[in-house]
Design an enzyme around this catalytic site. Structure first.
Site: not given
Ligand code: SAM
Ligand code: SF4
Ligand code: DTB
Length: 357
Positions: A68, A72, A75, A112, A143, A203, A275
């Site tokens: 990606c 974030c 992530c 989802c 979802c 959501c 949730r």
């Molecule tokens: N890439 C898309 C986005 O970020 O909009 C969708 C998938 S992203 C993994 C969805 C959500 O998962 C993130 O916004 C975050 O809130 C949650 N998430 C991701 N990694 C996480 C982690 N290590 N611990 C807790 N929540 C996490």
């Molecule tokens: Fe990419 Fe992870 Fe951020 Fe979703 S949460 S936009 S998968 S870096």
């Protein structure tokens, strides 16, 4: 007759209200109430909106993992962190449907699908639309979480019969810049606007334990509750610390703060499903029970979240049986109610018996 200013009348006035005018000091004060008062208010609110002994089960699948471009800080899937997962292709339809069928047969009512994209291309979206239609035809709610959406993409998803779009605010506007730099808070609110305008259910929630303070947690809840409509589903994730991500090694959150935040979410968005999301694998059964008492009435159910392990169905079925929690059923034609499915009831009862109950 009871005077209007007695404590019980005041308490009655606190619940049953769907408000969109929360101010930060008020929300922070709610989160900081004596624990027993906060949990009592949350449980009382919960009971006026929901069956307190029923939870909703959603199962996750990562349909496109890793690589990606976003940064974030929590992530595992960002190409910018050392954790860098191998970049995979979008899963083929038959693999997605096989996973959805297994989730349905295990008792989930919602499936989802998550993709590690900043946003979907229109070509990728076509593939996802076929997945949505196929999963729906299995009798599951659908979802997806695909990153930012244009208004037109949201409409196309709605047209394919998608039920929910997940897009999290993640944290407070004030703390946000410490976690993500490649998209703005405003971008997130805009995607939520497109989702709502298309008639999809929303959501949206966030992550706790990223180093934010209680005021940030209160501020995130204000953002969610003050949206024009409360998100139908509010995932509260506890950070899953992944080695190689910037947030790895950060001090763990006091578990009672998680329970407080769930309780405040319940009070501030009384009609929403809250949730208890990522992080359950590392939680004790007792902490989860406290979160259900605080008003959480949905979980991610299954062996995996997106890239990390989840609590797992076997452990969950024992816990739900010990707590006397039944499953919600999806109101979709042609599907057997999971609570009514002998396989799950018997399995849960057997597991509970094995656990000594
Ligand atoms: N890439 C898309 C986005 O970020 O909009 C969708 C998938 S992203 C993994 C969805 C959500 O998962 C993130 O916004 C975050 O809130 C949650 N998430 C991701 N990694 C996480 C982690 N290590 N611990 C807790 N929540 C996490
Ligand atoms: Fe990419 Fe992870 Fe951020 Fe979703 S949460 S936009 S998968 S870096
Ligand atoms: C949400 O709020 N939590 C889910 C789902 N929406 C997409 C994702 C949790 C991811 C946990 C870390 C992982 O497995 O990669």
């Amino acid at each position: 007759m009871q005077a209007p200013d007695t404590p019980s009348a005041a308490r009655a006035a606190e619940i049953n209200l769907e408000r969109h005018d929360w101010v930060l000091d008020e929300a922070e004060a709610l989160l900081g109430r004596p624990f027993n008062d906060l949990l009592f208010l949350a449980q009382t609110t919960h009971r006026s909106y929901f069956d307190p002994n029923r939870i909703q089960l959603s199962t996750l699948l990562s349909i496109k993992t890793g690589g990606c471009p976003e940064d974030c800080g929590y992530c595992s899937q960002s190409a910018r962190h050392e954790s860098r997962l191998a970049r995979e292709r979008l899963l083929p339809l038959d693999e997605v449907l096989e996973a959805a069928r297994a989730a349905r047969d295990a008792g989930a009512t919602r499936f989802c699908m998550g993709a590690a994209w900043r946003n979907p291309t229109d070509k990728n979206l076509d593939t996802v639309l076929a997945m949505v239609a196929g999963v729906k035809a299995l009798g599951l709610e659908t979802c997806v979480t695909l990153g930012m959406l244009t208004a037109d993409q949201a409409r196309r998803l709605a047209g394919a019969g998608l039920d929910f779009y997940n897009h999290n605010l993640d944290t407070s506007p004030e703390f946000y810049g410490r976690v993500i730099s490649t998209r703005t808070y405003r971008d997130r609110l805009e995607t939520l606007e497109h989702v709502r305008a298309a008639g999809l259910k929303t959501c949206s929630g966030g992550i706790l334990g990223m180093g934010e303070g209680r005021r940030d947690r209160a501020s995130m809840l204000c953002q969610l509750a003050n949206l024009p409509a409360h998100p139908e589903s509010v995932p509260i994730n506890l950070l899953v610390q992944v080695e190689g991500t910037p947030l790895f090694g950060i001090d763990a959150l006091d578990p009672l703060e998680l329970a407080r935040t769930i309780a405040a979410a319940r009070v501030m968005m009384p009609g929403s499903h809250v949730r208890l999301s990522a992080g359950r694998d590392d939680m004790s059964d007792e902490l989860q029970a406290l979160c259900f008492l605080a008003g959480a009435n949905s979980v991610f159910y299954g062996e995996r979240l997106l890239t990390t392990p989840n609590a797992g169905a076997e452990r969950d079925l024992v816990l739900f049986a010990r707590l006397g929690l039944a499953f919600e059923t999806a109101e979709l034609p042609g599907r057997e109610a999971p609570g009514a499915c002998h396989h799950h009831r018997d399995q849960a009862a057997g597991n509970a018996a094995a656990a000594g109950n």
